[in-house]
Design a protein around this motif. Sequence first.
Motif, PDB file in Angstrom:
ATOM      1  N   LEU A  17       0.805  -1.224   0.000  1.00 16.81           N
ATOM      2  CA  LEU A  17       0.000   0.000   0.000  1.00 16.81           C
ATOM      3  C   LEU A  17       0.835   1.270   0.000  1.00 16.81           C
ATOM      4  CD1 LEU A  17      -2.780  -1.234   2.430  1.00 16.81           C
ATOM      5  CD2 LEU A  17      -2.957  -0.907  -0.047  1.00 16.81           C
ATOM      6  N   SER A  18       2.105   1.178   0.341  1.00 17.68           N
ATOM      7  CA  SER A  18       2.951   2.373   0.317  1.00 17.68           C
ATOM      8  C   SER A  18       3.168   2.872  -1.110  1.00 17.68           C
ATOM      9  CB  SER A  18       4.307   2.095   0.984  1.00 17.68           C
ATOM     10  OG  SER A  18       5.080   1.194   0.206  1.00 17.68           O
ATOM     11  N   ARG A  19       2.917   2.020  -2.085  1.00 18.19           N
ATOM     12  CA  ARG A  19       3.108   2.401  -3.492  1.00 18.19           C
ATOM     13  C   ARG A  19       2.003   3.316  -4.024  1.00 18.19           C
ATOM     14  NH1 ARG A  19       6.045  -1.130  -7.031  1.00 18.19           N
ATOM     15  NH2 ARG A  19       4.276  -0.956  -8.459  1.00 18.19           N
ATOM     16  N   VAL A  20       0.824   3.289  -3.398  1.00 16.42           N
ATOM     17  CA  VAL A  20      -0.309   4.042  -3.927  1.00 16.42           C
ATOM     18  C   VAL A  20       0.002   5.533  -3.984  1.00 16.42           C
ATOM     19  CG1 VAL A  20      -2.765   4.584  -3.674  1.00 16.42           C
ATOM     20  CG2 VAL A  20      -1.918   2.329  -3.020  1.00 16.42           C
ATOM     21  N   TYR A  34      -5.489   1.011 -10.155  1.00 16.01           N
ATOM     22  CA  TYR A  34      -6.353  -0.088  -9.726  1.00 16.01           C
ATOM     23  C   TYR A  34      -5.562  -1.094  -8.904  1.00 16.01           C
ATOM     24  CZ  TYR A  34      -9.808   1.609 -13.005  1.00 16.01           C
ATOM     25  OH  TYR A  34     -10.713   2.392 -13.665  1.00 16.01           O
ATOM     26  N   SER A  35      -6.170  -1.533  -7.817  1.00 12.64           N
ATOM     27  CA  SER A  35      -5.592  -2.601  -7.017  1.00 12.64           C
ATOM     28  C   SER A  35      -5.843  -3.922  -7.725  1.00 12.64           C
ATOM     29  CB  SER A  35      -6.245  -2.625  -5.632  1.00 12.64           C
ATOM     30  OG  SER A  35      -5.840  -3.786  -4.926  1.00 12.64           O
ATOM     31  N   GLY A  36      -4.895  -4.817  -7.632  1.00  8.87           N
ATOM     32  CA  GLY A  36      -5.065  -6.179  -8.126  1.00  8.87           C
ATOM     33  C   GLY A  36      -4.999  -7.162  -6.979  1.00  8.87           C
ATOM     34  N   ASP A  37      -5.120  -6.642  -5.755  1.00 14.37           N
ATOM     35  CA  ASP A  37      -5.059  -7.457  -4.545  1.00 14.37           C
ATOM     36  C   ASP A  37      -6.348  -7.243  -3.763  1.00 14.37           C
ATOM     37  OD1 ASP A  37      -3.746  -9.070  -2.461  1.00 14.37           O
ATOM     38  OD2 ASP A  37      -3.708  -7.188  -1.346  1.00 14.37           O
ATOM     39  N   ASP A  38      -7.281  -8.184  -3.871  1.00  9.10           N
ATOM     40  CA  ASP A  38      -8.597  -8.023  -3.247  1.00  9.10           C
ATOM     41  C   ASP A  38      -8.514  -7.739  -1.756  1.00  9.10           C
ATOM     42  OD1 ASP A  38     -10.318  -8.430  -5.512  1.00  9.10           O
ATOM     43  OD2 ASP A  38      -9.811 -10.548  -5.440  1.00  9.10           O
ATOM     44  N   GLY A  39      -7.602  -8.394  -1.073  1.00  5.96           N
ATOM     45  CA  GLY A  39      -7.509  -8.253   0.371  1.00  5.96           C
ATOM     46  C   GLY A  39      -7.151  -6.866   0.854  1.00  5.96           C
ATOM     47  N   SER A  40      -6.470  -6.090   0.021  1.00  8.37           N
ATOM     48  CA  SER A  40      -6.088  -4.729   0.421  1.00  8.37           C
ATOM     49  C   SER A  40      -6.737  -3.654  -0.447  1.00  8.37           C
ATOM     50  CB  SER A  40      -4.560  -4.576   0.384  1.00  8.37           C
ATOM     51  OG  SER A  40      -4.071  -4.726  -0.934  1.00  8.37           O
ATOM     52  N   GLU A  43      -8.278  -0.487   1.376  1.00  8.71           N
ATOM     53  CA  GLU A  43      -7.232   0.435   1.815  1.00  8.71           C
ATOM     54  C   GLU A  43      -6.602   1.153   0.621  1.00  8.71           C
ATOM     55  OE1 GLU A  43      -7.427  -2.786   2.734  1.00  8.71           O
ATOM     56  OE2 GLU A  43      -7.720  -2.728   4.904  1.00  8.71           O
ATOM     57  N   PHE A  44      -6.481   0.450  -0.485  1.00  2.26           N
ATOM     58  CA  PHE A  44      -5.914   1.009  -1.704  1.00  2.26           C
ATOM     59  C   PHE A  44      -6.712   2.234  -2.158  1.00  2.26           C
ATOM     60  CE2 PHE A  44      -5.093   1.235  -6.259  1.00  2.26           C
ATOM     61  CZ  PHE A  44      -3.755   0.875  -6.390  1.00  2.26           C
ATOM     62  N   VAL A  45      -8.039   2.106  -2.206  1.00  2.97           N
ATOM     63  CA  VAL A  45      -8.851   3.261  -2.635  1.00  2.97           C
ATOM     64  C   VAL A  45      -8.872   4.354  -1.576  1.00  2.97           C
ATOM     65  CG1 VAL A  45     -10.248   1.958  -4.285  1.00  2.97           C
ATOM     66  CG2 VAL A  45     -11.104   2.290  -1.973  1.00  2.97           C
TER      67      VAL A  45
END
Length: 146
Positions: A17-20, A34-40, A43-45
């Motif tokens: 998530l530090s990359r966002v 867009y996140s490609g990791d459902d679990g996070s 938090e990504f958005v």
Amino acid sequence: CAQHENVIGVKDATGDLSRVRSLRELAGDDLLLYSGDDGSSLEFVQLGGDGCISVTANCAPKEMHDIMMKGIQGDIQDAEAINEKLKQLHQDLFIEGNPIPAKWAMKRMGFIDSAYCRPPMDELDHKYHGQVEQALQAAGLLPESR
């Protein structure tokens, strides 16, 4: 990249998530993130992402849509409540290589006739059936769990 006519976004499936924020600072608002990791993905958005390219959405499209929309709109409490029900499913849909568990889940839910994947993949190993089924039940996605 954000200036190329054929590139409108990037999918980040690292779960880092530090990359966002870094990506948003580099690309500005010209590039969709867009996140490609459902679990996070929630938090990504919350950190400035635009949505998720989701595996879980194959089984729970409305729920994933609602999580993303509520997260983007700042309705975090409702988004987290929906996401909490899907946490185990986010994880268990990757118990084997994608799309093997998702296809089995879709068959178990009655949406497709066969869980068989094209070669060299196969169906979900029987030893994982109970685990994925339990995640589907916890998410309220099986008729008997609604």
